[in-house]
Design an enzyme around this catalytic site. Structure first.
Site, mmCIF file in Angstrom:
data_model
loop_
_atom_site.group_PDB
_atom_site.id
_atom_site.type_symbol
_atom_site.label_atom_id
_atom_site.label_comp_id
_atom_site.label_asym_id
_atom_site.label_seq_id
_atom_site.Cartn_x
_atom_site.Cartn_y
_atom_site.Cartn_z
ATOM 1 N N HIS A 1 -14.177 33.167 -14.607
ATOM 2 C CA HIS A 1 -13.837 34.540 -14.233
ATOM 3 C C HIS A 1 -14.188 35.496 -15.359
ATOM 4 O O HIS A 1 -14.266 35.107 -16.514
ATOM 5 C CB HIS A 1 -12.344 34.664 -13.903
ATOM 6 N N HIS B 1 -17.489 39.462 -20.230
ATOM 7 C CA HIS B 1 -17.939 38.113 -20.582
ATOM 8 C C HIS B 1 -17.071 37.053 -19.903
ATOM 9 O O HIS B 1 -15.971 37.352 -19.449
ATOM 10 C CB HIS B 1 -17.872 37.915 -22.104
#
Length: 180
Positions: A123, A38
């Site tokens: 990221h 995630h």
């Protein structure tokens, strides 16, 4: 309860590609389970049930449209010479869209006293590194332009994180769907 606001990676092709990448990158690090991949838009830390309810109400006011990001490139925090985390980044436009969405999250949570301790950098963490493993610059440079595929961003989730000896267990507390 320990919580964060996230965008889950739901594209199975992307998850499989990342899993293969994790298997082929020969470093002494713990890979993140592809089912737990995630983007953390904002880490909230420990909050009460009552605050959790207020967070849910605040998140439900966020309006955003569905968008697509291209997951590409790899890197390490704080740096490849002394890595603690290995990550996958995004294309430029997808990164801007994620930053904009993270700002919306931060703006609705700020009145609740929940502010980010660091600026959002788009990221996905794919490895956590507990021990010193040395410089992995060469391994990452060989793969820095790698393309992991496309991911639609159609919702954000408030997630609960329970830390266990075998790693964190995440559960959904709320989901906010993009407007059509």
């Amino acid at each position: 309860m320990r919580t964060f606001v996230a965008i889950e990676i739901s594209n199975n092709d992307v998850k499989n590609f990342i899993k293969n990448f994790q298997s082929n990158l020969k470093i002494n690090a713990k890979p993140i389970d592809p089912e737990q991949l995630h983007f953390t838009l904002q880490f909230l830390g420990e909050i009460s049930e009552e605050t959790g309810q207020r967070v849910i109400e605040a998140l439900q006011t966020i309006m955003f449209s569905e968008f697509t990001i291209n997951l590409k490139g790899v890197g390490a925090f704080p740096k490849p010479k002394f890595p603690r985390v290995v990550w996958i980044g995004t294309d430029e436009k997808g990164g801007r869209d994620l930053i904009e969405l993270a700002k919306k999250v931060e703006n609705v949570l700020k009145p609740l006293g929940l502010v980010s301790d660091k600026p959002f950098k788009p990221h996905i963490t794919i490895f956590r590194i507990k021990k010193k493993i040395g410089d992995i610059t060469k391994e990452l440079n060989e793969r820095k332009h790698m393309d992991f595929g496309m991911q639609k961003v159609f919702s954000i989730k408030l997630k609960k994180s329970e830390l266990t000896s075998s790693g964190p267990i995440y559960s959904d507390l709320e989901e906010v769907i993009a407007v059509k």
